[in-house]
Design a protein around this motif. Sequence first.
Motif, mmCIF file in Angstrom:
data_model
loop_
_atom_site.group_PDB
_atom_site.id
_atom_site.type_symbol
_atom_site.label_atom_id
_atom_site.label_comp_id
_atom_site.label_asym_id
_atom_site.label_seq_id
_atom_site.Cartn_x
_atom_site.Cartn_y
_atom_site.Cartn_z
ATOM 1 N N VAL A 18 0.899 -1.041 0.031
ATOM 2 C CA VAL A 18 -0.220 -0.028 -0.125
ATOM 3 C C VAL A 18 0.815 1.196 -0.006
ATOM 4 O O VAL A 18 0.466 2.289 -0.521
ATOM 5 C CB VAL A 18 -0.954 -0.042 1.250
ATOM 6 N N GLU A 19 2.014 1.214 0.675
ATOM 7 C CA GLU A 19 2.839 2.330 0.838
ATOM 8 C C GLU A 19 3.707 2.474 -0.796
ATOM 9 O O GLU A 19 3.511 3.860 -0.782
ATOM 10 C CB GLU A 19 3.800 2.140 1.856
ATOM 11 N N ILE A 20 3.870 1.540 -1.212
ATOM 12 C CA ILE A 20 4.618 1.766 -2.560
ATOM 13 C C ILE A 20 3.451 1.914 -3.621
ATOM 14 O O ILE A 20 3.882 3.170 -4.392
ATOM 15 C CB ILE A 20 5.087 0.298 -2.899
ATOM 16 N N ALA A 21 2.259 1.755 -3.643
ATOM 17 C CA ALA A 21 1.158 2.549 -4.271
ATOM 18 C C ALA A 21 0.977 3.758 -4.356
ATOM 19 O O ALA A 21 0.826 4.684 -5.073
ATOM 20 C CB ALA A 21 -0.148 1.684 -4.249
ATOM 21 N N VAL A 22 0.980 4.344 -2.720
ATOM 22 C CA VAL A 22 0.780 5.422 -2.538
ATOM 23 C C VAL A 22 1.730 6.414 -2.946
ATOM 24 O O VAL A 22 1.821 7.584 -3.614
ATOM 25 C CB VAL A 22 0.405 5.931 -1.219
ATOM 26 N N ALA A 23 2.998 5.923 -2.873
ATOM 27 C CA ALA A 23 4.342 6.932 -3.161
ATOM 28 C C ALA A 23 4.624 7.059 -4.598
ATOM 29 O O ALA A 23 4.926 8.050 -4.953
ATOM 30 C CB ALA A 23 5.571 6.032 -2.545
#
Length: 206
Positions: A18-23
Amino acid sequence: DPAYGHDYVQARPGQKLVEIAVAYDKKIKRLRKYNNFGLEHRVQPGEIIYLKPPQVVRFHIVKPKETLQKIAKIHGTTPDKIRQKNRMRSTKIYAGQRLYLKSRRPKKQKPIIIGNPYSQENTSSSQAHSSPKTVSRPKPKTQNQVQNRKPTKTKGKIRIHVVQANETLWRISKKYNTSVENIRKLNHMRNNNLYVGQKLKVRPNK
């Protein structure tokens, strides 16, 4: 930071999908699809995460500080498969090296020199190596075949015959060694009627 552009990234320790998708402003569904991840998949440290659909490539150019393990993760394969396709005895690689991923490295083939087929050298050599042609002679005819052969009639030039008194088509045909049908056909006659002084075309047979 993404490695070599924004096509994929290498996950950091403790980093979630999820963090990679948001970043990188990506939908998590797309990232799961690009990387064939299930709903329960947990990102591992150092794992390659594709941000775009991975492209099928035939080879990879080794960059500085790259390892065989990292290259295998980038292209979704294993180090053993890369070694097998490139016939490598060890895992040592160097910058600028080309590693084939989908097919083995093609073998070097010796160039085939094809000469001019119309040159005198090629024609003379081909004639020298070619097998001699056998010419079949016609068999001589036997005496019986010569005797039994029917004589062929040759047609002569067309002559003009003027009908005389008491002449018939049958007499005229016998005179010129032809047939009544041939005379009628040659003169477009519907019947055998004649008249004195009539001119008939006749083609005698020799």
